[in-house]
Design a protein around this motif. Sequence first.
Motif, mmCIF file in Angstrom:
data_model
loop_
_atom_site.group_PDB
_atom_site.id
_atom_site.type_symbol
_atom_site.label_atom_id
_atom_site.label_comp_id
_atom_site.label_asym_id
_atom_site.label_seq_id
_atom_site.Cartn_x
_atom_site.Cartn_y
_atom_site.Cartn_z
ATOM 1 N N GLN A 25 2.079 -24.982 31.692
ATOM 2 C CA GLN A 25 3.448 -25.049 32.329
ATOM 3 C C GLN A 25 4.033 -24.091 31.455
ATOM 4 N N PHE A 26 4.806 -22.744 32.100
ATOM 5 C CA PHE A 26 5.844 -22.107 31.808
ATOM 6 C C PHE A 26 7.188 -22.298 32.174
ATOM 7 N N LEU A 27 8.063 -22.398 30.989
ATOM 8 C CA LEU A 27 9.512 -22.747 31.304
ATOM 9 C C LEU A 27 10.296 -21.490 30.954
ATOM 10 N N PHE A 28 11.173 -21.020 31.978
ATOM 11 C CA PHE A 28 12.027 -20.053 31.966
ATOM 12 C C PHE A 28 13.420 -20.496 32.180
ATOM 13 N N PRO A 29 14.250 -20.563 31.097
ATOM 14 C CA PRO A 29 15.306 -21.225 31.237
ATOM 15 C C PRO A 29 16.498 -20.010 32.028
ATOM 16 N N LEU A 30 17.080 -20.618 33.082
ATOM 17 C CA LEU A 30 18.145 -19.576 33.741
ATOM 18 C C LEU A 30 19.604 -19.851 33.500
ATOM 19 N N GLN A 31 19.585 -21.174 33.044
ATOM 20 C CA GLN A 31 21.170 -21.630 32.579
ATOM 21 C C GLN A 31 20.787 -22.705 31.792
ATOM 22 N N GLY A 32 21.771 -22.914 30.720
ATOM 23 C CA GLY A 32 21.657 -24.052 29.960
ATOM 24 C C GLY A 32 20.559 -24.052 29.011
ATOM 25 N N SER A 33 20.153 -25.033 28.279
ATOM 26 C CA SER A 33 19.186 -25.199 27.316
ATOM 27 C C SER A 33 18.322 -26.577 27.603
ATOM 28 N N LEU A 34 17.250 -26.575 26.870
ATOM 29 C CA LEU A 34 16.406 -27.586 27.164
ATOM 30 C C LEU A 34 15.827 -28.019 25.638
ATOM 31 N N GLU A 35 16.148 -29.226 25.117
ATOM 32 C CA GLU A 35 15.292 -29.915 23.976
ATOM 33 C C GLU A 35 14.040 -30.338 24.300
ATOM 34 N N ILE A 36 12.871 -30.066 23.484
ATOM 35 C CA ILE A 36 11.459 -30.160 23.954
ATOM 36 C C ILE A 36 10.977 -30.539 22.447
ATOM 37 N N LYS A 37 10.326 -31.738 22.548
ATOM 38 C CA LYS A 37 9.661 -32.475 21.268
ATOM 39 C C LYS A 37 8.224 -32.591 21.683
ATOM 40 N N THR A 38 7.303 -32.124 20.839
ATOM 41 C CA THR A 38 6.029 -32.253 20.609
ATOM 42 C C THR A 38 5.696 -33.080 19.486
ATOM 43 N N LYS A 39 4.461 -33.327 19.173
ATOM 44 C CA LYS A 39 4.097 -33.999 17.837
ATOM 45 C C LYS A 39 4.404 -33.155 16.809
ATOM 46 N N TRP A 40 4.301 -31.852 16.961
ATOM 47 C CA TRP A 40 4.252 -30.875 15.762
ATOM 48 C C TRP A 40 5.419 -29.782 15.862
ATOM 49 N N GLN A 41 6.318 -30.162 17.032
ATOM 50 C CA GLN A 41 7.272 -28.967 17.350
ATOM 51 C C GLN A 41 8.565 -29.694 17.767
#
Length: 231
Positions: A25-41
């Motif tokens: 999956q590619f995520l391209f923000p157009l407006q606002g932000s997104l918090e993403i948490k994986t095991k190492w990131q």
Amino acid sequence: MENVLTCEKRNYSREFNAHQHEFGQFLFPLQGSLEIKTKWQEINLNPEHCFYLPPNCEHKYRSVDRNEFLILDIPTQYLPGDTDSMFITMDRQWDSIRYLLMEESESRRNKSSLADLTRYVTSKLETSAPASIAYIHEHYKEAIRLEILAELEHYHPVYYSSWFKKKTGKSLKAYINELRLKEAKHLLHSTGWSMTKISEELGFENPSSFTRWFVNLEEVPPYKYRKLQKG
């Protein structure tokens, strides 16, 4: 969600959700932000960046502001084998990719053109140098801290070294030594610079430390290597 090629706009809620999917999956923000948490990131994704999530990567995500994202869901048959997550700074080329994907998401008339565009996008997963590796190539003559490299990839430092070896086939120390040695040999062969000047150019404290390092890797002093190269 089905494992089908999809390009569409989505919004995300304020509450953390967690899942994984069998597609990339590619995520391209157009407006606002997104918090993403994986095991190492841990990533705060905004319109200045895009992010690739590989298949079967468990992650938590939420958006605390008004948001809109362009999402490209990529079935595994479009992906170049085993892929890693990638945090990408938007430049002119990626801006163009986002624009073309926007056009595809709005028209939805020609699936083959979306497939062709997706193949081009996924090819960049193989050809684009990760930010930390590009940084190493620019700064290998300097002291490089592991923490800085890990931060560029948004990885925890404890994970970065193993990720780097998987990515390059070499340890971080061996990779940097290889770059410095290549440049050292080039300078010894193509210039008449003194050992002092070469050692300074390569970031060594003094000629002695440069000579010890060179002998350790090549089993011959640099001045002798120069003589042998020039016959």
